[in-house]
Write an enzyme that holds these catalytic residues in place. Structure first.
Site: not given
Lengths: 315, 315, 315, 315, 315, 315
Positions: F103, F226, F254, F257, F293
């Site tokens: 990051y 998972g 991603g 989400d 993503d």
């Protein structure tokens, strides 16, 4: 120095797409060479290593020199050969498991390696001298250099490790067998693959292969069994270590050298035989996860994480 | 066949970025070789052409063979040499005007070209035999092949065109001078660059250079003057043709071969000398607008459009 | 809404290397289309803009729709045409100044634009309706749509700007002249290039061109003079504005639409005529510095910085 | 000539990344087309092949022409259609097994193939005429050309091989069924996939499918069973041949044409039926290992190596 | 050690296309940082150099460390800062001459450089300590480190060279002026650009700028005049050296550091002042021919060839 | 508006090759951020969505803004923060299943999100407010903003969905637990992963996890298992839904989400619980088939096709 080694390194051109090279439009440049691979792998694991060779006085020679120096490997004994060029190779992935390899190395600078390039002081101050079967295959003068180095090591009680790395593109089996077995019998550690051992000594049972070398004075034999892992035998111990399952193999080249490095790192650290084999397997596996000979070699903490011996590194 | 030629072709690796090759990560593959370049350029201009060479039995040899055949050049006389490899080269753009070139061609298949490869029928049915000074530079056997081809052409009244293409990386000036002037004196058309003419005959005035060759039996001398264009002289005529101004030169390699092709195309079509020079200049200029030896060579209607002799082609 | 416009947009494939497309291996995808270009350029300059067209119900249609919406242009009137496909084009840079363009647009969704697609409310709420000469060239139904839009604008006192954008690949000059001059005479602002004006009205003097349109009711004529800049004339004023010198032109396509956008932005902001021309020239120049139709269009503060009207933006 | 075939070829654009095309930024250019694929595959296997089509007078047409000629396929009957353009297609890999395909081929040059393009002499001198079901699907005139070619072959006792290659994007099932079954009944060899056979004759049992065609005069039916391999049946023999397991499929397009080529190569060499099927399976598998329609097709010695019938080729 | 220097290095991301970064899809990774650039440039010219900094314990820190070590620069004093990250930057080429630069360096590892990082022995054994005005701009602790290093050098009679490298993104002019002039007055050699000298001392005449520094104890002032070249003045000598004309500038970043390196190399070799300036100009020019901060720096023989002081190197 | 959400989005740099980033030369740019991902995924499924954040006034901020607007997500509440920069991240694929992530987001514009940014009207007009556990982790002010938004939603009877998205790189478990459980207890729907639930509430049995949240007032708990799929439990119902088997996972980021988006889409459409879970699983799986993503999120008809609920879409 923990380890000293020498031999040819080349610039490696990796195709950007699978298939016959005539259909490949673009290539990436990296480096490769069994002994250099091992030196880099060991440097990443925290060991002091020295590698030397002859390189051409050209951009590709400078690329190799800088790339090895980048890794913290000692390159003070590398010779720039003004008369010769640096060897290169192209990889090709088509329908075989391992990549096809096209060499441009005939008469390369490294093939001019000779006894004068062997610095006795450099070798005698190392803990291990590592030799591969590729170096004697590239030229007569390189063969002589190998035997001189072995002789120096023996005389100075430097441990010798040897990976036969049989390359039938470079010489025929008869010549290879004669010289490689001669080197092997002088070695403390022999690290053959199952197939090459079979070609060299006519045995395909790993127990018999191990015993063959042990009976000739070798102290440790570590046999690579491919996906199956490895089999290790010394005078007092033996161990099987199962291999890692890898979802997607990117490049098998460099895996064997990574295996050797892992094993020697274990030995340098005085770890139990089985653990040496586990590290060797792990680095061999990690090497295959990344395109390129050396790009996949881990740092010590990474191989520990890969082996599940420490928690995931927080990044 | 309008033109027959022979000589080494190589796979060319073009860097994707400017600068020293050690800092270049990716390369593209294409083809190059003076005689092949000319054969392709002439084929695009609408002439029947034949080119031959020796190629290795490898992916790069197949790539060259297919790429030349793709252009409609006759490749029926190409020999696949199972013992040798196909030569390659790397270009580098750094601080010189022309790219630096790194060869991997020593002992290549093409260097094995020999008198046995010269098919008398193939040459005697051509209108022009084109020879460059690179072929005798690559090996003794290739030199002999050149002289055999020249002898066949002379005997069969096939016109001989000759571009000295002096390459001092491949041989020294003394040896080059002796052989190249020998070939030149047998030629009908000689196509030197100003600098190489100076090195070969010690003259740097283009009138004297032209007269030197004309006085030795050559019928037409076309001297490349770089950005200045060219100077042409035959027994009865002479012409200066100014060069094209190019905004952004991509690659100068192949421009000279394109020039030769344009000139010969003009001659084959029976055009006036000055117009031959204009076409030659135009193709030389167009070649430099595109990376690669041959990629920039135009079709006939394209060179006419470039020269302003026809309207913009509606696409 | 400051401006409403409509017309075909296509996916543009840009070659990664110069030269004939058969030698180009890889391409990048972007978007292009004169009216959409203008709408995007004006949106970046801070104006509310609306653009519509017909797009195929395919990935390329969705790519265009999303790319235009990304810029903040209103796309609420775009129609997805389930029966047709989205047009595409390939650019090629070889020996001409402007790129060659290869279209795949025959029978495209946009060619189905028709009078039913014209929403009176949408147009009458705009300050300016912008029309280009490409839309009537793509089909009969699109021609009808143009005239309907013009009629609505006239009736509702919406200003009409018109760029002839003559495309002789799409129709012949006779047909083009008839229709384009008809539209022009209905327009308040006409924005021709010098060459197309010459083809349309047979005049190559910019004063005469301007007078031709002014005498037919147009209020402002802005003539693009290429590198020379532009000439503007209204009933009461005239101005020459010199062009920018650009070191390296990347792509001329989109420069004219950027010019139009700059001029209209100046008019919408009520700037003096000369300043409108300066902004137009600047945006036309900036468009050429970047590959792609729209990628080089600036934000307002960037064009001001480029013109030296404000300090360098600290980033 | 061993085999003659004809039909549309297109330029293929392959995305550099997986996912919806709107998110793909760069593409590579190659070639594809069922009949051309087969001609290239057979040329690599050592057979003399001829392919023809109509191509646009554009860079993409020239790219196809040169690429096919590169492979040594005879292209002397290819027609350059000055009025039309060359078709193209885009592949997309997202969530389906086979790539999605987006065509730009409506009204392409190849769709203008007509009876006048069929040269009786060319066909009657071939051993096999190969027809696919795509050609009649592209236009009425192409359908007529197919029937003329079939009629010539029948009259001259040229063997006809037929791959239905049902493309429901190009026509509806009713029309396809009528014409394809008509061609099939005239063929000596029919090479359907299981699914298309089901759609054409309403049977999904491969025995019944084979019997359906055999009872209508076909001599050999080879049914592709996907991963399962293939089922072959002639009047006197039948054979199942299990398929190859492939670790990583790159591109399924071209596998069926490779299968056909392998089968026909076996027949041309007079090999036993089962061996023909093995070669067919092997080439189908090899085709899928490489991105692109034709890039994965092997040379004869490579398919032998792949099948384990000869040692690994030393490179 | 000939030269020791320290300061922040960052990973540089270079866009593959011109234009606003939001339209750029792909980037290449390299390294940059004024002091490191100089150390690398001098190492290539044959001098022993040492550079240090703080780097994050991350892949980008390791990339910088390895890249510097690759060049043969001593990195033994580099500190890996486990708490911080390695700074990065993005370049953008749009409408300005120099690239725009976007930094991600706030709170980076290098900003933690502090007095404890300064090893007195390391500095006192160098011939020259090189300081740039960027280091005091990045943090208070780095400012203190600079003054400590300067103090050590002064005390040990190590020559100090100083490039103001004014970066108004990092601090304001008042603060910069105070500190930079303080460092400058302690330096033996000051190497300002014309614009930054103007901002710092309010003079834009290069004579006055030189005199300003000379009168404060500096021994040599070398002022970069951009395309015009440079102006050098010491107590006894002065020299103007005209700049090189470069056809195509790829990247201006790193040119100033290359200039400094060339000048210092000349001084270390005891060359006449004017020649020092010529070498400085040449390296500054060569740096701009290649994308990237350091990629264009030459070896000694290359800069000699570029300056026409030796023949073209045969490769 | 169907859904409103807010939180940090970053520019994502994806390496072009596997392995440690120091060995990766080139990167592609895309976007990512949990809340934005969800907003885009739901927009593609046909729902009206709004997303907001703070973005830097830089090219990367504009890239994110435009990319989100491109998808039809409402961005009217996005704030351009002139004082801060836009966060970025680098992905790395080496030896772990999920990519490593580096990051550059400390002190980013998004970390300045505060209560003033929360527009009561915007939230109260939504059907669902979606919150993730990342937003409170980035700063104190963002935590306050989350609680304000939750309070507004509660007061206005807007449904709250919550994905804990535990990120231990951003805060420690104690702090995270306290705040995340507080948010969760205010939510109607909680969407944890099995591992994070375990870390948060010390339970690893999904029944107990579900009961924990249900007993605290949550109406629906959807636990991601998972590869195993998911387990859903509301007050009256429960359902297990098995996961999809995916041949080649490109990128796991991603997927979670996408799962959330699928579940909420099902709820917004009033589908049975089990079907909601199936759609959630399907979108999670499709997300992993594509690098990036959001690139793999489907349109509604595509997810239906993927689930086998409709025929293959003809393209």
């Amino acid at each position: 120095m923990d380890i000293v080694t020498f031999g040819e390194s080349m610039v490696v051109f990796t195709p950007h797409t699978r298939g016959p090279l005539r259909h490949v439009h673009t290539f990436s440049k990296s480096i490769g060479g069994a002994e250099m691979n091992l030196a880099i792998a060991l440097a990443r694991l925290g060991h002091s290593t020295g590698w030397f060779s002859r390189l051409g006085d050209d951009e590709f020679g400078r690329f190799i020199l800088n790339s090895v120096r980048a890794e913290g490997v000692d390159v003070s004994r590398v010779i720039i050969d003004k008369e010769s060029y640096t060897g290169i190779l192209f990889k090709e992935w088509y329908y075989n498991f391992d990549p096809n390899v096209y060499y441009y190395r005939k008469g390369s600078a490294a093939s001019k390696i000779c006894v004068d390039d062997i610095d006795e002081n450099y070798i005698k101050n190392a803990k291990i001298l590592h030799i591969t079967g590729i170096t004697p295959a590239i030229s007569e003068s390189a063969t002589e250099a190998v035997f001189k180095a072995v002789e120096i090591a023996k005389r100075n009680k430097v441990m010798i490790s040897f990976d036969p790395n049989l390359r039938l593109k470079l010489w025929n089996i008869e010549k290879a067998r004669k010289i490689l077995l001669d080197v092997a019998e002088n070695a403390d550690i022999v690290l053959p693959g199952l197939n090459e051992a079979k070609l060299l000594i006519g045995q395909d049972d790993h127990h018999r292969i191990a015993d063959y070398f042990l009976s000739r004075g070798v102290n440790l034999v570590a046999i690579k069994l491919g996906k199956e892992g490895c089999y290790l035998k010394s005078k007092n111990e033996e161990a099987y270590v199962a291999g890692y399952k890898i979802e997607k193999i990117e490049d098998t080249v460099g895996a064997g050298d990574g295996f050797d490095a892992g094993l020697l790192a274990g030995i340098l650290r005085g770890l139990p035989l089985k653990e040496c084999g586990e590290i060797a397997n792990a680095i061999g596996a990690m090497a295959m996860l990344v395109k390129g000979d050396v790009e996949g070699y881990p740092y010590w903490e990474q191989v520990m994480e890969f082996m599940g011996k420490k928690d995931k590194i927080e990044r």
